[in-house]
Write an enzyme that holds these catalytic residues in place. Sequence first.
Site, mmCIF file in Angstrom:
data_model
loop_
_atom_site.group_PDB
_atom_site.id
_atom_site.type_symbol
_atom_site.label_atom_id
_atom_site.label_comp_id
_atom_site.label_asym_id
_atom_site.label_seq_id
_atom_site.Cartn_x
_atom_site.Cartn_y
_atom_site.Cartn_z
ATOM 1 N N ILE A 124 0.802 -1.230 0.000
ATOM 2 C CA ILE A 124 0.000 0.000 0.000
ATOM 3 C C ILE A 124 0.831 1.275 0.000
ATOM 4 C CG2 ILE A 124 -2.097 -1.050 0.953
ATOM 5 C CD1 ILE A 124 -1.349 0.126 3.668
ATOM 6 N N HIS A 125 2.156 1.147 0.048
ATOM 7 C CA HIS A 125 2.998 2.331 -0.163
ATOM 8 C C HIS A 125 3.751 2.224 -1.473
ATOM 9 C CE1 HIS A 125 2.728 1.353 4.144
ATOM 10 N NE2 HIS A 125 2.371 2.609 4.235
ATOM 11 N N GLY A 126 3.395 1.241 -2.270
ATOM 12 C CA GLY A 126 4.099 1.051 -3.526
ATOM 13 C C GLY A 126 5.256 0.066 -3.415
#
Lengths: 372, 372
Positions: free
Chosen positions: A258-260
């Site tokens: 979810i942060h890449g």
Amino acid sequence: MPASPARVRFHRFPDHPRLARRACMLASPAQRQENSKGQHMKKLMNTPAAYVDEMLEGLTAANPSLVLDGESGRVIRRSCGAARGKVGIASGGGSGHLPLFAGYVGEGLLTTCAVGNVFEGPNAGSCIDAIKLADGGAGVLLLYGNYGGDRMNFDMAAEMAEIDGIETRTVLGTDDIASAAPEDSAKRRGVAGIVYAYKIAGAKAEEGAGLDAVADIAARAVAATRTIGVALAPCQVPGSDKPTFTLADDEIEMGMGIHGEPGIWRDKLKSADAIAGEMVERILAEKPAGSSRRVSVLVNGLGATPLEELFLLYRRVKMLLDERGLEIVQPLVGNFVTSMEMAGASISICFLDEELERLLAAPAACPFWRVG
Amino acid sequence: MPASPARVRFHRFPDHPRLARRACMLASPAQRQENSKGQHMKKLMNTPAAYVDEMLEGLTAANPSLVLDGESGRVIRRSCGAARGKVGIASGGGSGHLPLFAGYVGEGLLTTCAVGNVFEGPNAGSCIDAIKLADGGAGVLLLYGNYGGDRMNFDMAAEMAEIDGIETRTVLGTDDIASAAPEDSAKRRGVAGIVYAYKIAGAKAEEGAGLDAVADIAARAVAATRTIGVALAPCQVPGSDKPTFTLADDEIEMGMGIHGEPGIWRDKLKSADAIAGEMVERILAEKPAGSSRRVSVLVNGLGATPLEELFLLYRRVKMLLDERGLEIVQPLVGNFVTSMEMAGASISICFLDEELERLLAAPAACPFWRVG
């Protein structure tokens, strides 16, 4: 009182090359000025520096059940405060994931939440505040995602809380099956599936269970939940001059965090059915031993993916689970854990037993989710 | 029984140049194959043709309170059916706006909803089905947005329903202040503010009021509500080879409609406070004469705009209304009326009187919104 908690702050992935680069950019105010030269995502904001605090101001102004508190000014608590004699549940994490984390403060869910900057863990001072404000005299469960910075600051905060006589337990969300092999499941990242742990532990605490029982059921909820995500387009941290990653116009990435954080593969965009099929297969390959035939499913939007498309995914997920003889109870479809304007979705399955199902169905209410 | 309702279908804006071009493209299946040559937005879907029906399948599978019904197979109704002796409320519109329209079927809100293809009004057959299924013997209010195709088909359906002995009234959502001058307010498009009319008329019908009273309060709710939107990035209709419009990387458009209808101005991206400020000023310039100091506010995300940024907007809106001595009750912040992956937001203000406020606060429940 904590000594200079503001100095004790860690980026979430100091050791991750892709994010370390960004963290480095963020650390240099001079470089923040270079926005206009780089690729640009449009943000409805005033300044990058004010993004989180102004967001919290709006969040609490619109939702009187949530109050901003703590010496750090970065804790959201229930407006009614911690219930006397009940176990409190404190969570925390970086901003940019609404409704996660702060949005889940409410009856039958979290008691407090420590709020970090976008994609950065909360500082130790906020973690200490969150623990103290969650304490109703029966101890506090610390329930948050498995990220290095968050862990370090919450661990430090827990030690200081214990000195103040507040007993704590810690349970980490580790549901992202794409982030480590099954034998290393304790190393996995926490993503959308943590809302099951919030709901289930929150209901147990509401019933008046003791700290060990609440921690135990939270751990069981985490152990029963598997998530995998797929990204179609990146997001951009306010003040950064680049998106968190890049994908070609026809490309998707399976298993991205979810942060890449990097996923499992990149390939051409496939049909919704094919994508849902692979995600469900990967989750079912890790079905907990001895689990029942009853599951809850969360099809979660990462931010920019239309609700229409989440229902397209859910349609296929349900077909596949029906074929396997798994019965879905309390399906959840919507934006529960986002990454700002990231496009994509995650699928979580919570493999229920009788107690988990009962607690999942118990009444709960926060501004973004109501049950019962 | 309606004769070949499927042939009686109109695109929403047959006379709008920007959309007529798209409608023309949609009408030619051969041209749909050209996707890969054109600009491409990634969609989690199987085929453009199946987008809506598969979405409805997922929507109803995930939400047992909603049932797909009607000879057209394109009506969503409450699973419990229309309440005997109570006024029914039927709405309808194009797909691509979830939770609007179908998602608002539920207790204290809509009774039924006719569902069109993406950005196309429902066909006349679906409108007839929606009216029949909403009828509990006390008549049916048709409450939908002011778009040409929808009006033509609902008007035709109302005539056929009257032949079958079902009395109807029609109230159109016309809240978009950017779409026509105040003296032409009846020509305005219906956008996010229609949810106030749903909620208020739904509560009145639930109380057992007669058809005229329900239609009257719906009209009062529409007349009391003003909306304006701002777009940061476009969306793309499934199967189309182009986004509905284009904006430069640093450009926004004020007053754009939810299908990409042109707005008031295009300019560089401004701060959230400046954008909220202009939107509030434009709405307050049309404050209904004699309205009270109590208002509800809806800060609505168009699809791809993070919830964080909606709260940033709400923060400024609240400041500005506080300064004017206006008191906000029941603020709403979230994705209530979207345009798939369009980025941007709209602000609606509903100027309340005692009855509107009471009905807005009355219990209601659909899968995406619960009150009380």
